[in-house]
Write a protein that holds these residues in place. Structure first.
Motif, PDB file in Angstrom:
ATOM      1  N   GLN A  92     -26.264  46.988  61.106  1.00  0.00           N
ATOM      2  CA  GLN A  92     -26.380  46.102  59.963  1.00  0.00           C
ATOM      3  C   GLN A  92     -26.287  44.644  60.415  1.00  0.00           C
ATOM      4  OE1 GLN A  92     -23.441  46.995  56.981  1.00  0.00           O
ATOM      5  NE2 GLN A  92     -24.683  46.150  55.321  1.00  0.00           N
ATOM      6  N   SER A  93     -27.251  43.830  60.036  1.00  0.00           N
ATOM      7  CA  SER A  93     -27.251  42.430  60.459  1.00  0.00           C
ATOM      8  C   SER A  93     -26.153  41.661  59.744  1.00  0.00           C
ATOM      9  CB  SER A  93     -28.603  41.780  60.166  1.00  0.00           C
ATOM     10  OG  SER A  93     -28.770  41.582  58.775  1.00  0.00           O
ATOM     11  N   TRP A  94     -25.697  40.608  60.396  1.00  0.00           N
ATOM     12  CA  TRP A  94     -24.631  39.828  59.783  1.00  0.00           C
ATOM     13  C   TRP A  94     -25.104  39.130  58.521  1.00  0.00           C
ATOM     14  CZ3 TRP A  94     -24.683  34.553  59.018  1.00  0.00           C
ATOM     15  CH2 TRP A  94     -25.635  33.805  59.738  1.00  0.00           C
ATOM     16  N   GLU A  95     -26.396  38.756  58.462  1.00  0.00           N
ATOM     17  CA  GLU A  95     -26.914  38.107  57.256  1.00  0.00           C
ATOM     18  C   GLU A  95     -26.898  39.063  56.063  1.00  0.00           C
ATOM     19  OE1 GLU A  95     -29.647  36.272  60.532  1.00  0.00           O
ATOM     20  OE2 GLU A  95     -28.693  38.203  60.130  1.00  0.00           O
ATOM     21  N   SER A  96     -27.192  40.349  56.305  1.00  0.00           N
ATOM     22  CA  SER A  96     -27.205  41.301  55.196  1.00  0.00           C
ATOM     23  C   SER A  96     -25.793  41.524  54.663  1.00  0.00           C
ATOM     24  CB  SER A  96     -27.834  42.630  55.632  1.00  0.00           C
ATOM     25  OG  SER A  96     -27.012  43.317  56.557  1.00  0.00           O
ATOM     26  N   VAL A  97     -24.801  41.474  55.560  1.00  0.00           N
ATOM     27  CA  VAL A  97     -23.410  41.595  55.106  1.00  0.00           C
ATOM     28  C   VAL A  97     -23.023  40.356  54.310  1.00  0.00           C
ATOM     29  CG1 VAL A  97     -21.012  41.846  55.824  1.00  0.00           C
ATOM     30  CG2 VAL A  97     -22.823  43.108  57.025  1.00  0.00           C
ATOM     31  N   ARG A  98     -23.422  39.198  54.775  1.00  0.00           N
ATOM     32  CA  ARG A  98     -23.141  37.959  54.039  1.00  0.00           C
ATOM     33  C   ARG A  98     -23.741  38.038  52.632  1.00  0.00           C
ATOM     34  NH1 ARG A  98     -26.278  32.998  56.260  1.00  0.00           N
ATOM     35  NH2 ARG A  98     -27.937  34.294  55.344  1.00  0.00           N
ATOM     36  N   GLU A  99     -24.992  38.510  52.543  1.00  0.00           N
ATOM     37  CA  GLU A  99     -25.645  38.612  51.242  1.00  0.00           C
ATOM     38  C   GLU A  99     -24.963  39.651  50.358  1.00  0.00           C
ATOM     39  OE1 GLU A  99     -28.007  36.541  50.036  1.00  0.00           O
ATOM     40  OE2 GLU A  99     -27.491  35.493  51.903  1.00  0.00           O
ATOM     41  N   HIS A 100     -24.456  40.709  50.975  1.00  0.00           N
ATOM     42  CA  HIS A 100     -23.752  41.753  50.220  1.00  0.00           C
ATOM     43  C   HIS A 100     -22.550  41.169  49.487  1.00  0.00           C
ATOM     44  CE1 HIS A 100     -22.016  45.749  49.378  1.00  0.00           C
ATOM     45  NE2 HIS A 100     -20.875  45.243  49.789  1.00  0.00           N
ATOM     46  N   ASP A 110     -17.576  43.910  45.467  1.00  0.00           N
ATOM     47  CA  ASP A 110     -17.011  44.786  46.490  1.00  0.00           C
ATOM     48  C   ASP A 110     -15.511  44.531  46.549  1.00  0.00           C
ATOM     49  OD1 ASP A 110     -16.106  45.654  49.245  1.00  0.00           O
ATOM     50  OD2 ASP A 110     -18.212  46.231  49.396  1.00  0.00           O
ATOM     51  N   VAL A 111     -14.721  45.601  46.684  1.00  0.00           N
ATOM     52  CA  VAL A 111     -13.269  45.464  46.684  1.00  0.00           C
ATOM     53  C   VAL A 111     -12.774  44.580  47.830  1.00  0.00           C
ATOM     54  CG1 VAL A 111     -12.835  47.515  48.092  1.00  0.00           C
ATOM     55  CG2 VAL A 111     -11.125  46.765  46.418  1.00  0.00           C
ATOM     56  N   GLN A 112     -13.570  44.437  48.900  1.00  0.00           N
ATOM     57  CA  GLN A 112     -13.165  43.618  50.055  1.00  0.00           C
ATOM     58  C   GLN A 112     -13.587  42.152  49.910  1.00  0.00           C
ATOM     59  OE1 GLN A 112     -11.205  45.233  51.754  1.00  0.00           O
ATOM     60  NE2 GLN A 112     -11.817  47.376  51.581  1.00  0.00           N
ATOM     61  N   SER A 113     -14.124  41.764  48.775  1.00  0.00           N
ATOM     62  CA  SER A 113     -14.638  40.404  48.601  1.00  0.00           C
ATOM     63  C   SER A 113     -13.565  39.340  48.813  1.00  0.00           C
ATOM     64  CB  SER A 113     -15.250  40.243  47.210  1.00  0.00           C
ATOM     65  OG  SER A 113     -16.392  41.045  47.054  1.00  0.00           O
ATOM     66  N   GLY A 114     -12.328  39.642  48.476  1.00  0.00           N
ATOM     67  CA  GLY A 114     -11.258  38.665  48.618  1.00  0.00           C
ATOM     68  C   GLY A 114     -11.046  38.189  50.038  1.00  0.00           C
ATOM     69  N   LEU A 197     -18.449  35.971  55.809  1.00  0.00           N
ATOM     70  CA  LEU A 197     -18.136  37.365  56.114  1.00  0.00           C
ATOM     71  C   LEU A 197     -16.675  37.682  55.805  1.00  0.00           C
ATOM     72  CD1 LEU A 197     -19.937  37.425  59.579  1.00  0.00           C
ATOM     73  CD2 LEU A 197     -20.816  38.351  57.410  1.00  0.00           C
ATOM     74  N   PRO A 198     -16.385  38.888  55.329  1.00  0.00           N
ATOM     75  CA  PRO A 198     -15.008  39.273  55.022  1.00  0.00           C
ATOM     76  C   PRO A 198     -14.248  39.670  56.282  1.00  0.00           C
ATOM     77  CG  PRO A 198     -16.485  41.067  54.479  1.00  0.00           C
ATOM     78  CD  PRO A 198     -17.355  39.937  54.952  1.00  0.00           C
ATOM     79  N   ALA A 199     -13.070  39.089  56.456  1.00  0.00           N
ATOM     80  CA  ALA A 199     -12.255  39.379  57.639  1.00  0.00           C
ATOM     81  C   ALA A 199     -10.788  39.294  57.241  1.00  0.00           C
ATOM     82  CB  ALA A 199     -12.560  38.391  58.763  1.00  0.00           C
ATOM     83  N   ARG A 200      -9.964  40.127  57.859  1.00  0.00           N
ATOM     84  CA  ARG A 200      -8.550  40.150  57.505  1.00  0.00           C
ATOM     85  C   ARG A 200      -7.665  39.984  58.731  1.00  0.00           C
ATOM     86  NH1 ARG A 200      -7.842  46.603  55.813  1.00  0.00           N
ATOM     87  NH2 ARG A 200      -7.895  47.438  57.943  1.00  0.00           N
ATOM     88  N   TYR A 201      -6.457  39.503  58.486  1.00  0.00           N
ATOM     89  CA  TYR A 201      -5.440  39.300  59.519  1.00  0.00           C
ATOM     90  C   TYR A 201      -4.664  40.606  59.695  1.00  0.00           C
ATOM     91  CZ  TYR A 201      -1.375  36.972  61.752  1.00  0.00           C
ATOM     92  OH  TYR A 201      -0.367  36.569  62.601  1.00  0.00           O
ATOM     93  N   VAL A 202      -4.366  40.965  60.936  1.00  0.00           N
ATOM     94  CA  VAL A 202      -3.615  42.178  61.231  1.00  0.00           C
ATOM     95  C   VAL A 202      -2.387  41.813  62.052  1.00  0.00           C
ATOM     96  CG1 VAL A 202      -3.706  44.528  62.126  1.00  0.00           C
ATOM     97  CG2 VAL A 202      -5.819  43.415  61.363  1.00  0.00           C
TER      98      VAL A 202
END
Length: 299
Positions: A92-100, A110-114, A197-202
């Motif tokens: 999956q391209s990064w642009e398609s994830v950005r558009e998602h 999407d629940v991960q939008s935050g 892009l969605p990213a989280r701290y671990v």
């Protein structure tokens, strides 16, 4: 791999604290890559501890101390089995994830939008975008681009103990090209979010190896931090869509960078998952000592 983790925090107050309330993220969760076998929390002065699950599905403990005290000791001990999950890949391209994750009225979110928005420690900024774009070329799969960005940070940045603290802005750490794992995680988050892009701290722990011929030292380990990016194409995979990225050690993996890692909590940045924080009435100055021991039990 079976691991035992002891995380001990000690505060000394002068003068005494009269009343305090504390919140802790010190209990690992069961994940696709780890199973918690046991966990206990010891607090001095003794207090009644309440437990619940926070908005990010982390275990959170909280307690109140209502009598004067000149110190606080919090010791958390956990034993876990860790593993790596089945391999997987995403084209999956990064642009398609950005558009998602781009907002459009009337379309379900999407629940991960935050995790796609900037946060206090990992803001959206053109400087992060400029640094990231070298890896995120047009049409490139997000998985490959994120792994290259992680490797490039590992080459470009210098790990330097005590060069920063939690109040050091990620922009300054980016400019100085130095810091510790917490800084690198925040910079990576800010780069990914600046791309939309969605990213989280671990937060978690990493089993370290003593120098050849030397014994493993009790209390000499430390907490660790890394980041993860979300791949919608892998939402039904065992990793639940998350690719973990550790720029400190240039390690990546689905749901975990490896079986020598333990995930403690996830959030938008460090502020969501601080191992221990509190509100105090009274007191003045304080001293802090933290000791972490990660021990392999099946060695």
């Amino acid at each position: 791999m079976r691991l035992a983790i002891t995380h001990e925090t000690r505060y000394r107050y002068s003068p005494s604290v009269q009343i305090a309330q504390h919140v802790a993220h010190l209990q690992p969760a069961n994940t696709p890559c780890q199973t918690v076998l046991s966990h206990w929390l010891q607090i001095e002065p003794e207090a009644e501890v309440r437990h619940h699950i926070d908005a990010f599905f982390n275990h959170r403990a909280y307690w109140a101390l209502t009598k004067p005290h000149d110190g606080l000791m919090v010791r958390a001990h956990s034993e876990l089995d860790t593993a790596v999950i089945e391999s997987g890949t995403s084209s999956q391209s990064w642009e398609s994830v950005r558009e998602h994750f781009r907002y459009r009225g009337g379309r379900p979110g999407d629940v991960q939008s935050g995790f796609a928005f900037g946060s206090h420690h990992a803001p959206v900024h053109e400087a992060f975008l400029a640094y990231a774009q070298r890896s995120f070329t047009p049409g490139r799969p997000l998985m490959h681009a994120a792994q290259e960005l992680t490797a490039r940070m590992h080459r470009d940045f210098r790990y330097e103990t005590a060069s920063t603290d939690i109040n050091t802005p990620a922009l300054q750490a980016l400019h100085d090209k130095r810091g510790v794992c917490q800084d690198f995680a925040h910079i990576l988050l800010a780069c990914l979010r600046s791309l939309g892009l969605p990213a989280r701290y671990v937060s978690g722990y990493l089993l370290t190896q003593p120098p050849p011929g030397q014994a493993r030292l009790v209390g000499s380990d430390a907490s660790h931090a890394w980041a993860s990016v979300y791949l919608p194409e892998l939402a039904s995979h065992a990793c639940q869509g998350w690719l973990d990225l550790d720029p400190t050690n240039n390690r990546t993996g689905l749901a975990s960078p490896g079986e020598d890692y333990v995930r403690l909590a996830v959030g938008r940045d460090f502020a969501d998952v601080s191992p221990l924080r509190g509100v105090l009435q009274g007191g003045g100055s304080h001293t802090l000592a933290v000791a972490v021991t990660v021990t392999p039990l099946d060695a």
